[in-house]
Write a protein that holds these residues in place. Structure first.
Motif, PDB file in Angstrom:
ATOM      1  N   ALA A   1      16.884  -0.042   3.806  1.00  0.00           N
ATOM      2  CA  ALA A   1      16.956   0.895   4.929  1.00  0.00           C
ATOM      3  C   ALA A   1      18.199   0.671   5.771  1.00  0.00           C
ATOM      4  O   ALA A   1      18.853   1.631   6.200  1.00  0.00           O
ATOM      5  CB  ALA A   1      15.699   0.770   5.791  1.00  0.00           C
ATOM      6  N   VAL A   2      18.534  -0.586   6.036  1.00  0.00           N
ATOM      7  CA  VAL A   2      19.738  -0.881   6.818  1.00  0.00           C
ATOM      8  C   VAL A   2      20.982  -0.422   6.060  1.00  0.00           C
ATOM      9  O   VAL A   2      21.912   0.141   6.644  1.00  0.00           O
ATOM     10  CB  VAL A   2      19.811  -2.384   7.158  1.00  0.00           C
ATOM     11  CG1 VAL A   2      21.172  -2.741   7.744  1.00  0.00           C
ATOM     12  CG2 VAL A   2      18.700  -2.748   8.133  1.00  0.00           C
ATOM     13  N   ARG A   3      21.002  -0.649   4.744  1.00  0.00           N
ATOM     14  CA  ARG A   3      22.135  -0.181   3.935  1.00  0.00           C
ATOM     15  C   ARG A   3      22.231   1.340   3.954  1.00  0.00           C
ATOM     16  O   ARG A   3      23.331   1.913   4.089  1.00  0.00           O
ATOM     17  CB  ARG A   3      21.982  -0.704   2.509  1.00  0.00           C
ATOM     18  CG  ARG A   3      22.275  -2.186   2.380  1.00  0.00           C
ATOM     19  CD  ARG A   3      21.689  -2.789   1.109  1.00  0.00           C
ATOM     20  NE  ARG A   3      22.132  -2.085  -0.093  1.00  0.00           N
ATOM     21  CZ  ARG A   3      21.646  -2.329  -1.302  1.00  0.00           C
ATOM     22  NH1 ARG A   3      20.697  -3.237  -1.457  1.00  0.00           N
ATOM     23  NH2 ARG A   3      22.101  -1.671  -2.346  1.00  0.00           N
TER      24      ARG A   3
ATOM     25  N   GLN B   1       0.834  -1.198   0.000  1.00  0.00           N
ATOM     26  CA  GLN B   1       0.000   0.000   0.000  1.00  0.00           C
ATOM     27  C   GLN B   1       0.872   1.253   0.000  1.00  0.00           C
ATOM     28  O   GLN B   1       0.591   2.229  -0.716  1.00  0.00           O
ATOM     29  CB  GLN B   1      -0.924  -0.011   1.216  1.00  0.00           C
ATOM     30  CG  GLN B   1      -1.990   1.071   1.196  1.00  0.00           C
ATOM     31  CD  GLN B   1      -2.975   0.895   2.326  1.00  0.00           C
ATOM     32  OE1 GLN B   1      -2.611   0.911   3.497  1.00  0.00           O
ATOM     33  NE2 GLN B   1      -4.245   0.718   1.974  1.00  0.00           N
ATOM     34  N   ALA B   2       1.948   1.230   0.800  1.00  0.00           N
ATOM     35  CA  ALA B   2       2.883   2.356   0.816  1.00  0.00           C
ATOM     36  C   ALA B   2       3.517   2.543  -0.552  1.00  0.00           C
ATOM     37  O   ALA B   2       3.710   3.679  -1.012  1.00  0.00           O
ATOM     38  CB  ALA B   2       3.954   2.129   1.882  1.00  0.00           C
ATOM     39  N   ARG B   3       3.848   1.432  -1.222  1.00  0.00           N
ATOM     40  CA  ARG B   3       4.420   1.519  -2.565  1.00  0.00           C
ATOM     41  C   ARG B   3       3.449   2.211  -3.514  1.00  0.00           C
ATOM     42  O   ARG B   3       3.839   3.084  -4.295  1.00  0.00           O
ATOM     43  CB  ARG B   3       4.756   0.124  -3.075  1.00  0.00           C
ATOM     44  CG  ARG B   3       5.175   0.086  -4.538  1.00  0.00           C
ATOM     45  CD  ARG B   3       5.408  -1.351  -4.983  1.00  0.00           C
ATOM     46  NE  ARG B   3       6.807  -1.715  -4.904  1.00  0.00           N
ATOM     47  CZ  ARG B   3       7.254  -2.971  -4.927  1.00  0.00           C
ATOM     48  NH1 ARG B   3       6.405  -3.982  -4.991  1.00  0.00           N
ATOM     49  NH2 ARG B   3       8.561  -3.212  -4.878  1.00  0.00           N
ATOM     50  N   GLY B   4       2.183   1.854  -3.452  1.00  0.00           N
ATOM     51  CA  GLY B   4       1.192   2.482  -4.311  1.00  0.00           C
ATOM     52  C   GLY B   4       1.077   3.974  -4.062  1.00  0.00           C
ATOM     53  O   GLY B   4       0.973   4.776  -5.006  1.00  0.00           O
TER      54      GLY B   4
ATOM     55  N   ALA C   1      14.836   4.498   1.515  1.00  0.00           N
ATOM     56  CA  ALA C   1      14.647   3.077   1.235  1.00  0.00           C
ATOM     57  C   ALA C   1      13.268   2.818   0.642  1.00  0.00           C
ATOM     58  O   ALA C   1      13.129   2.102  -0.357  1.00  0.00           O
ATOM     59  CB  ALA C   1      14.840   2.263   2.507  1.00  0.00           C
ATOM     60  N   LEU C   2      12.244   3.393   1.246  1.00  0.00           N
ATOM     61  CA  LEU C   2      10.883   3.174   0.747  1.00  0.00           C
ATOM     62  C   LEU C   2      10.685   3.796  -0.636  1.00  0.00           C
ATOM     63  O   LEU C   2      10.057   3.190  -1.512  1.00  0.00           O
ATOM     64  CB  LEU C   2       9.867   3.743   1.737  1.00  0.00           C
ATOM     65  CG  LEU C   2       9.667   2.915   3.013  1.00  0.00           C
ATOM     66  CD1 LEU C   2       8.826   3.689   4.023  1.00  0.00           C
ATOM     67  CD2 LEU C   2       9.014   1.570   2.698  1.00  0.00           C
ATOM     68  N   GLU C   3      11.224   4.980  -0.838  1.00  0.00           N
ATOM     69  CA  GLU C   3      11.100   5.624  -2.148  1.00  0.00           C
ATOM     70  C   GLU C   3      11.823   4.824  -3.227  1.00  0.00           C
ATOM     71  O   GLU C   3      11.311   4.660  -4.346  1.00  0.00           O
ATOM     72  CB  GLU C   3      11.652   7.049  -2.079  1.00  0.00           C
ATOM     73  CG  GLU C   3      10.801   8.001  -1.251  1.00  0.00           C
ATOM     74  CD  GLU C   3      11.444   9.365  -1.060  1.00  0.00           C
ATOM     75  OE1 GLU C   3      10.778  10.252  -0.502  1.00  0.00           O
ATOM     76  OE2 GLU C   3      12.625   9.535  -1.448  1.00  0.00           O
ATOM     77  N   THR C   4      13.019   4.331  -2.887  1.00  0.00           N
ATOM     78  CA  THR C   4      13.786   3.541  -3.854  1.00  0.00           C
ATOM     79  C   THR C   4      13.070   2.233  -4.165  1.00  0.00           C
ATOM     80  O   THR C   4      12.967   1.826  -5.328  1.00  0.00           O
ATOM     81  CB  THR C   4      15.191   3.260  -3.301  1.00  0.00           C
ATOM     82  OG1 THR C   4      15.857   4.505  -3.035  1.00  0.00           O
ATOM     83  CG2 THR C   4      16.025   2.458  -4.295  1.00  0.00           C
TER      84      THR C   4
END
Length: 221
Positions: A204-206, A114-117, A183-186
């Motif tokens: 995110a960890v990276r 859902q966040a991706r959308g 991370a989420l945007e990528t």
């Protein structure tokens, strides 16, 4: 670390539940039709509330998804606050970020999709991007006292909001928040899975490792 907020009243819980119902309805419609193809009236109808109720809680259709976007930040701050006493800040941040963005069940995976959308919809909607950036800034502000507590600096003058806050606390909170955001945007720009290489937790960890690599990392005195 005692950073547990006081319990919500029944009225506050009902208000939050209504806001989340509206947020989920908005997210479903944005993902299916884009923001241009979605109206506030449609969101209210999907959520089963009157239009006046929608505007009682939100200023715009884009603003309606803010509570949903903020849920992840609330969860990972709680995980960080629950870190073992004496844990080093970088380790605690990585552990909390990794757990918060993991997808151990279908519900968690659905939340990430859902966040991706929403992030894909935000690419073409400046107003929705503004909501995303605002949510991240608010999350960063709320994170500072948690970082300070974990680092053993909670008693220092200026650890509330403001420029007197120790620079290292502000940098750590900014790095952690940006690691998750980037991370989420990528991830949203790809078709990578919710787990494994290229997943939100992996990215995110990276990001966190690189963003904090050059910092004079906070440790307990």
């Amino acid at each position: 670390m005692n950073t547990t907020p006081p319990p919500l009243s029944l009225t506050e819980r009902r208000k939050l539940a209504t806001q989340l119902e509206i947020a989920h309805a908005a997210a479903e419609l944005f993902t299916a039709h884009g923001t241009d193809g979605t109206t506030a009236e449609a969101i209210a109808g999907r959520a089963g509330v009157a239009l006046r109720t929608f505007y009682r809680y939100f200023r715009s259709k884009q603003d309606a998804v803010a509570p949903l976007l903020a849920v992840g930040g609330d969860r990972w701050r709680a995980l960080l606050a629950a870190s073992e006493p004496g844990a080093e800040l970088p380790d605690a941040l990585r552990s909390a970020v990794s757990e918060a963005l993991s997808a151990p069940d279908e519900a968690a995976a659905a939340g990430l999709h859902q966040a991706r959308g929403l992030l894909r919809a935000a690419a073409d909607d400046p107003a929705l991007r503004a909501v995303w950036y605002r949510v991240n800034q608010e999350s960063e502000d709320k994170l500072r006292p948690v970082v300070a507590e974990l680092a053993g600096l909670a008693g220092l003058k200026g650890l509330g909001a403001g420029t007197a806050q120790p620079l290292a606390v502000r940098l750590a909170a900014a790095a952690a928040t940006d690691a998750i955001r980037i991370a989420l945007e990528t991830w949203a720009e790809t078709d990578a899975e919710v787990t494994g290489p290229g997943s939100p937790a992996d990215l995110a960890v990276r990001c966190l490792r690189q963003l904090m690599g050059g910092m004079d990392v906070l440790t307990r005195p």
